[in-house]
Structure formats: C-alpha cells, structure tokens
Design a protein around this motif. Structure first.
Motif, mmCIF file in Angstrom:
data_model
loop_
_atom_site.group_PDB
_atom_site.id
_atom_site.type_symbol
_atom_site.label_atom_id
_atom_site.label_comp_id
_atom_site.label_asym_id
_atom_site.label_seq_id
_atom_site.Cartn_x
_atom_site.Cartn_y
_atom_site.Cartn_z
ATOM 1 N N GLU A 1 -5.553 -1.424 12.433
ATOM 2 C CA GLU A 1 -4.127 -1.110 12.431
ATOM 3 C C GLU A 1 -3.881 0.395 12.582
ATOM 4 N N ILE A 2 -4.663 1.186 11.868
ATOM 5 C CA ILE A 2 -4.493 2.639 11.959
ATOM 6 C C ILE A 2 -4.911 3.136 13.342
ATOM 7 N N ILE A 3 -5.976 2.553 13.886
ATOM 8 C CA ILE A 3 -6.431 2.973 15.217
ATOM 9 C C ILE A 3 -5.394 2.604 16.274
ATOM 10 N N LEU B 1 -4.049 13.445 13.788
ATOM 11 C CA LEU B 1 -5.405 13.063 13.406
ATOM 12 C C LEU B 1 -5.589 13.103 11.887
ATOM 13 N N VAL B 2 -5.143 14.169 11.252
ATOM 14 C CA VAL B 2 -5.296 14.302 9.799
ATOM 15 C C VAL B 2 -4.465 13.257 9.071
ATOM 16 N N LEU B 3 -3.246 13.033 9.518
ATOM 17 C CA LEU B 3 -2.379 12.059 8.860
ATOM 18 C C LEU B 3 -2.952 10.644 8.944
ATOM 19 N N SER B 4 -3.419 10.272 10.114
ATOM 20 C CA SER B 4 -3.988 8.931 10.283
ATOM 21 C C SER B 4 -5.262 8.762 9.459
ATOM 22 N N TRP B 5 -6.042 9.803 9.370
ATOM 23 C CA TRP B 5 -7.284 9.760 8.593
ATOM 24 C C TRP B 5 -6.986 9.542 7.102
ATOM 25 N N ILE B 6 -5.980 10.244 6.605
ATOM 26 C CA ILE B 6 -5.631 10.097 5.183
ATOM 27 C C ILE B 6 -5.007 8.726 4.896
ATOM 28 N N LEU B 7 -4.242 8.210 5.838
ATOM 29 C CA LEU B 7 -3.577 6.925 5.625
ATOM 30 C C LEU B 7 -4.538 5.733 5.656
ATOM 31 N N PRO C 1 -7.535 4.903 3.996
ATOM 32 C CA PRO C 1 -7.844 4.243 2.721
ATOM 33 C C PRO C 1 -6.604 3.786 1.968
ATOM 34 N N ILE C 2 -5.481 4.503 2.113
ATOM 35 C CA ILE C 2 -4.254 4.098 1.422
ATOM 36 C C ILE C 2 -3.755 2.757 1.961
ATOM 37 N N TYR C 3 -3.820 2.592 3.276
ATOM 38 C CA TYR C 3 -3.370 1.343 3.888
ATOM 39 C C TYR C 3 -4.251 0.167 3.453
ATOM 40 N N LEU C 4 -5.549 0.387 3.420
ATOM 41 C CA LEU C 4 -6.450 -0.686 3.005
ATOM 42 C C LEU C 4 -6.284 -1.007 1.517
ATOM 43 N N TYR C 5 -5.951 -0.008 0.734
ATOM 44 C CA TYR C 5 -5.697 -0.258 -0.685
ATOM 45 C C TYR C 5 -4.502 -1.193 -0.868
ATOM 46 N N ARG C 6 -3.479 -1.024 -0.021
ATOM 47 C CA ARG C 6 -2.308 -1.886 -0.128
ATOM 48 C C ARG C 6 -2.586 -3.306 0.353
ATOM 49 N N LEU C 7 -3.622 -3.489 1.135
ATOM 50 C CA LEU C 7 -3.958 -4.823 1.639
ATOM 51 C C LEU C 7 -4.919 -5.588 0.746
ATOM 52 N N ARG C 8 -5.376 -4.955 -0.304
ATOM 53 C CA ARG C 8 -6.425 -5.582 -1.118
ATOM 54 C C ARG C 8 -5.930 -6.884 -1.744
ATOM 55 N N ALA D 1 -12.697 0.651 2.224
ATOM 56 C CA ALA D 1 -11.932 1.874 2.477
ATOM 57 C C ALA D 1 -12.849 3.057 2.763
ATOM 58 N N ALA D 2 -13.990 3.139 2.065
ATOM 59 C CA ALA D 2 -14.906 4.250 2.292
ATOM 60 C C ALA D 2 -15.520 4.194 3.688
ATOM 61 N N ILE D 3 -15.954 3.000 4.130
ATOM 62 C CA ILE D 3 -16.554 2.873 5.461
ATOM 63 C C ILE D 3 -15.508 3.132 6.548
ATOM 64 N N ALA D 4 -14.305 2.599 6.359
ATOM 65 C CA ALA D 4 -13.253 2.829 7.350
ATOM 66 C C ALA D 4 -12.870 4.302 7.418
ATOM 67 N N PHE D 5 -12.880 4.984 6.290
ATOM 68 C CA PHE D 5 -12.570 6.416 6.278
ATOM 69 C C PHE D 5 -13.598 7.211 7.074
ATOM 70 N N LEU D 6 -14.861 6.784 7.001
ATOM 71 C CA LEU D 6 -15.911 7.471 7.761
ATOM 72 C C LEU D 6 -15.886 7.101 9.240
#
Length: 243
Positions: free
Chosen positions: A63-65, A103-109, A111-118, A128-133
């Motif tokens: 979704e972020i991509i 780029l920075v905004l999407s990168w920060i969002l 793990p936050i987006y995945l946290y809301r989907l948990r 969230a950690a793997i997606a952040f990397l």
C-alpha cells in the motif's frame, strides 16, 4: 488470510476425566461408599504459521509503495517538463526536495500503517521491521526522485538489490510462543474407609466403700471380789479420859 504475517499459534486442549472410587463405609454398618472424582488434563499443540512465499508477499509494504509510486511518477513528470538550466519546481518548491520529503514521509508511515492493520495472532512487530527495511530498496528500484541527491539510479543494480532483499526477507520467520507446560490436576487419593468409632470399654462397677469394722466391745475389767476391809491408819486417839 490476513494482511500481516501470522505467527505460529499454540492451541490448548483440555480433557476431563471422571473416576468412581468404591470403598467400604462404616465397618459396623457394613455399607458401601461410592465417591466420584474428576481430573483435568490440558495439552498444547503449536500450529504452523505462514509459508515462505506468503511471508515474502506480506513483507512487501504494497500500500505504501503504491502511494509512493503514484506520487513519484508525478515528480518525474515535473522533472522532464522543467525549463533548461533551471531547477524544476512544483508549486514553487524544488522537485528534488519534494521527492526527498516524500521518501522520508513514506518510510516513516510504513510501520505506522502496518501497526494499524494488526490483528490478534499477527507478528506485526517483525512484519513492520522487515517492511521498514525493504521500503528504501523498493523506492530506489522504481527510480525514486528522492534518491537523486544520494545515489545515482542504475536499473541493473536496482534489480539485483531488490531481488536479493526480497529473497532474504522470506527467511525471517516469527518464532512460536513458548507453550506453557501441560496443566494436570493431581489425581486425588481414593477416599479411605471411614474409621469406625472405637467401642468404649464397659463402665466398671463402682467400687463400694469399705465397710468399717464394728466397734469392738470394751474389755471388761475383772472384778477383784470382796476382800479385807482395810484398817484406817493409826493416829492419835482422842476421847474421854484420854489426854
């Protein structure tokens, strides 16, 4: 099938058993006593989580991509439409600077987006950690404008990095929770036969008070019998004619 990677689950199964113990009742009455006891035994079983291919697909922050790809294409179009020898702008802002902020905004969002989907049972922290990397790898592979001040884009290099990162990400597997030891109620000892009340000894007859001996008759004093009359003691004689 959820959006995030599922961790192995521990399923607990509880089994109840009943047992009947038959013992003797009171010994004097000769009755049979029946007692029912219940025991509980809990066993645990671990279910498998997502497979390797499922983890590879879920680790990609799709979704972020998708959002980043849409915005990045607009920035790339602004770059091609720029005036020669002038920095391309968008709404008065430098397009490259806008790309870095995107780029920075999407990168920060990510793990936050995945946290809301948990959901319950999701390994959302690992996801969230793997997606952040992985996000900056995907952002570079789609020729993100924000990377221009940092790294020059090369399609062959981007393909190699993206393929290697995707394959390695699937090896990250959430660990199964440590199952609790099976809980088993202790089997109660069979109910012992009731101990009969002891038969009391018969009450002994009361000891009679000792009968006192009769008062003995007094010992008779022997009668000495008649005897001579004792003479009065001699003394001075008085009388007529006597001095």
């Amino acid at each position: 099938m959820g959006r995030l990677v599922k961790a192995p689950q521990v399923v607990a199964t509880t089994t109840r058993r009943r047992a009947t113990v038959i013992g003797m009742g009171r010994l004097q009455a000769g009755e049979a006593a029946e007692t029912t006891t219940e025991t509980t035994e809990t066993t645990t079983q671990t279910t498998a989580g997502d497979t390797y291919l499922e983890r590879v697909a879920k680790y990609i922050p799709a979704e972020i991509i998708a959002f980043f790809l849409f915005a990045n294409n607009l920035l790339k179009q602004s770059l091609t439409e720029g005036v020669d020898n002038a920095a391309p702008t968008m709404a008065g802002f430098n397009v490259v600077h806008v790309g870095v902020a995107l780029l920075v905004l999407s990168w920060i969002l990510t793990p936050i987006y995945l946290y809301r989907l948990r959901e319950p049972g999701d390994a959302w922290k690992l996801n969230a950690a793997i997606a952040f990397l992985l996000f900056p790898v995907w952002a570079y592979a789609i020729e993100g404008v924000g990377f221009r001040p940092i790294l020059q884009f090369d399609g062959h290099f981007a393909s190699i990095i993206l393929g290697a990162a995707t394959l390695i990400s699937g090896l990250a597997r959430p660990s199964a929770p440590t199952p609790a030891p099976p809980v088993r109620d202790p089997v109660p000892d069979p109910v012992p036969d009731p101990v009969p009340d002891p038969v009391p000894d018969p009450v002994p007859d009361p000891v009679p008070d000792p009968v006192p001996d009769p008062i003995p008759d007094p010992v008779p004093v022997p009668d000495p019998g008649p005897g001579p009359v004792p003479e009065p003691p001699a003394g001075p004689r008085t009388g007529p004619g006597r001095p």
